[in-house]
Design an enzyme around this catalytic site. Structure first.
Site, PDB file in Angstrom:
ATOM      1  N   LYS A  74      44.115  99.067 -19.454  1.00 41.10           N
ATOM      2  CA  LYS A  74      44.196  99.288 -20.905  1.00 41.10           C
ATOM      3  C   LYS A  74      43.942  97.971 -21.627  1.00 41.10           C
ATOM      4  O   LYS A  74      43.992  96.902 -21.025  1.00 41.10           O
ATOM      5  CB  LYS A  74      45.575  99.843 -21.264  1.00 41.10           C
ATOM      6  N   TYR A  92      36.980 102.431 -15.917  1.00 42.60           N
ATOM      7  CA  TYR A  92      38.354 101.965 -16.079  1.00 42.60           C
ATOM      8  C   TYR A  92      38.538 100.536 -15.573  1.00 42.60           C
ATOM      9  O   TYR A  92      38.143 100.204 -14.468  1.00 42.60           O
ATOM     10  CB  TYR A  92      39.329 102.873 -15.317  1.00 42.60           C
ATOM     11  N   ASP A  99      44.508  89.817 -18.491  1.00 38.43           N
ATOM     12  CA  ASP A  99      45.204  90.122 -17.241  1.00 38.43           C
ATOM     13  C   ASP A  99      44.292  89.604 -16.141  1.00 38.43           C
ATOM     14  O   ASP A  99      43.197  90.136 -15.941  1.00 38.43           O
ATOM     15  CB  ASP A  99      45.402  91.641 -17.148  1.00 38.43           C
TER      16      ASP A  99
HETATM   17  C1  F6R Z   1      47.722 100.730 -16.645  1.00 36.29           C
HETATM   18  C2  F6R Z   1      47.656 100.066 -15.331  1.00 36.29           C
HETATM   19  C3  F6R Z   1      48.326 100.708 -14.194  1.00 36.29           C
HETATM   20  C4  F6R Z   1      47.350 101.061 -13.070  1.00 36.29           C
HETATM   21  C5  F6R Z   1      48.053 101.709 -11.873  1.00 36.29           C
HETATM   22  C6  F6R Z   1      47.112 101.971 -10.713  1.00 36.29           C
HETATM   23  O1  F6R Z   1      47.007 100.016 -17.583  1.00 36.29           O
HETATM   24  O2  F6R Z   1      47.063  99.036 -15.197  1.00 36.29           O
HETATM   25  O3  F6R Z   1      49.035 101.860 -14.596  1.00 36.29           O
HETATM   26  O4  F6R Z   1      46.376 101.927 -13.587  1.00 36.29           O
HETATM   27  O5  F6R Z   1      49.085 100.895 -11.425  1.00 36.29           O
HETATM   28  O6  F6R Z   1      46.394 100.820 -10.445  1.00 36.29           O
HETATM   29  P1  F6R Z   1      45.111 100.742  -9.484  1.00 36.29           P
HETATM   30  O7  F6R Z   1      44.127 101.798  -9.928  1.00 36.29           O
HETATM   31  O8  F6R Z   1      44.604  99.366  -9.717  1.00 36.29           O
HETATM   32  O9  F6R Z   1      45.623 101.004  -8.108  1.00 36.29           O
HETATM   33 MG    MG Z   2      48.343  94.607 -19.016  1.00 32.83          MG
HETATM   34 MG    MG Z   3      46.640  95.248 -16.394  1.00 31.90          MG
END
Ligand code: F6R
Ligand code: MG
Ligand code: MG
Length: 388
Positions: free
Chosen positions: A233, A230, A11
């Site tokens: 995933k 984090y 990604d």
């Molecule tokens: C799961 C994922 C999304 C983000 C969510 C918040 O793997 O990538 O669920 O965790 O959209 O994203 P941020 O923390 O980047 O604002």
């Molecule tokens: Mg992904």
């Molecule tokens: Mg992603």
């Protein structure tokens, strides 16, 4: 010929949050591979699922080849530049290190590879999933490679009578690869005991016990353990060779009709449902449900045919509808109980801070000594013992 199938996914940026990469990003990755892969790889195919781009390459250089991996790394790097130029979200997200070294393992991108002697009619399926972890493939692989309820080949195809060996990795072990080989059918209960824990034990590879050939490979990276925080995933990829001495293509897709519960979706911290979708699908509801696509190929002298989109068929509409209902139902209970993952699997560190803050506000109330003693005497008296 000795053929290697390598699929590497990352990604490196997406539109509007973690939805899907832009066309310009994907075009950049495609043209990089086309322009720089000549003489190194034989063929390639590039596609997306959710916010991930996967690059399938055929070549003769074996697993973990540094030149092949570097090609994919550099293509993702080029894609990151495009992502930055367009203001895409999470540009370069899965490229966790600044420089490439050796192969992509431990650097962020997920990778699954099979090196084999190409059969005259070599056929395989590439699975790619978004918003989940590598253990999401545990159940479907178990059912296809060990269960005659899902794979008729165990009763009807003599080369499959001996079963398959499952190489299972302990993904919590960070100091080297900790793996175990278990043999179906005699180790079935041991296989199930490990594979029930998707977050820790993951099928890394499956081998035919008839001829030792590798049948399946799964990416086993755990981004959280690599980055220490984090980063999204793992969104795993999986290669499965099919037909002949292996399960048929229909036997490897059929278990996805369960739409089983897996970890993932919003902030990588919830339980979800694995929905089989068309390649290139996006997701717009609570970053879910988790989705998986499957592309079938034939290959000859390393040259790939066009991809057949396995979940682009009306039978999967029924599954998708059921998966939607299951996921929406689970979402109705929000944060409560099994709707969210256990504390160790939550993908954002914020919960630790929150718990620390709350910890200071807890009060402990103790009974005074007199009440405690008279209760103890009463219990002893009821048990027929002498009171002090
Ligand atoms: C799961 C994922 C999304 C983000 C969510 C918040 O793997 O990538 O669920 O965790 O959209 O994203 P941020 O923390 O980047 O604002
Ligand atoms: Mg992904
Ligand atoms: Mg992603």
């Amino acid at each position: 010929m000795k053929l290697t199938l390598s699929v590497i996914k990352a990604d490196v940026g997406s539109i509007g949050g973690h939805i899907c990469p832009s066309k310009a990003l994907v075009d950049t990755v495609k043209s990089y591979i086309r322009d720089h892969g000549r003489g190194l790889i034989i063929d390639h195919h590039i596609a997306t699922i959710g916010d991930d781009v996967h690059i399938l390459m055929t070549h003769t250089h074996g697993d973990l080849n540094s030149k092949v991996h570097e090609l994919a790394w550099n293509a993702f790097f080029a894609g990151t530049e495009t992502a930055k130029g367009q203001g895409l979200y999470g540009a370069g997200q899965d490229l966790l290190k600044n420089a490439f070294s050796g192969n992509v393992r431990g650097l962020g991108p997920a990778c699954a590879e099979i090196t084999c002697t190409e059969r005259p009619n070599e056929s395989f399926v590439l699975f790619a999933a978004d918003k989940t972890e590598p253990g999401a493939y545990n159940l479907p692989l178990y059912l296809s490679f060990a269960d005659p309820m899902h794979c008729a080949g165990f009763m009807l195809s003599p080369p499959m009578f001996k079963g398959f060996t499952f190489r299972i990795m302990d993904c919590d072990h960070v100091d080297g690869d900790r793996t175990i080989d278990l043999h179906a059918p005699e180790d079935l209960y041991g296989i199930a005991t490990l594979l029930r824990d998707n977050s820790r034990y993951v099928v890394e590879g499956i081998y035919s016990r008839y001829n030792g050939e590798k049948a399946a490979a799964v990416s086993t990276s755990r981004l959280r353990l690599i980055a220490g925080k984090y980063t999204g995933k793992d969104d795993p990829v999986c290669l499965v060779r099919v037909q002949g001495n292996f399960p048929s293509v229909g036997e490897v897709t059929e278990p996805y009709a369960i739409a089983h519960y897996v970890a993932g979706t919003m902030r990588g911290s919830h339980n979800s449902v694995m929905m089989p979708v068309k390649t290139g699908s996006t997701m717009t509801y609570f970053d879910g449900p988790t989705q998986v696509c499957a592309q079938a190929f034939s290959v000859h002298d390393g040259r790939l045919t066009e991809a057949i989109d396995m979940f682009d068929h009306p039978v999967w509409d029924v599954v998708r509808n059921r998966a939607s209902e299951k996921f929406i139902e689970l979402r109705r209970q929000g944060f409560s109980g099994p709707a969210m993952l256990g504390i160790h699997e939550l993908e954002y560190g914020g919960v630790v801070e929150k718990l620390k803050e709350l910890d200071e506000r807890f009060k402990v109330t103790k009974e005074d000594e007199g009440t405690r003693k008279s209760k103890a005497q009463k219990v002893k008296a009821e048990a027929g013992e002498d009171a002090d």
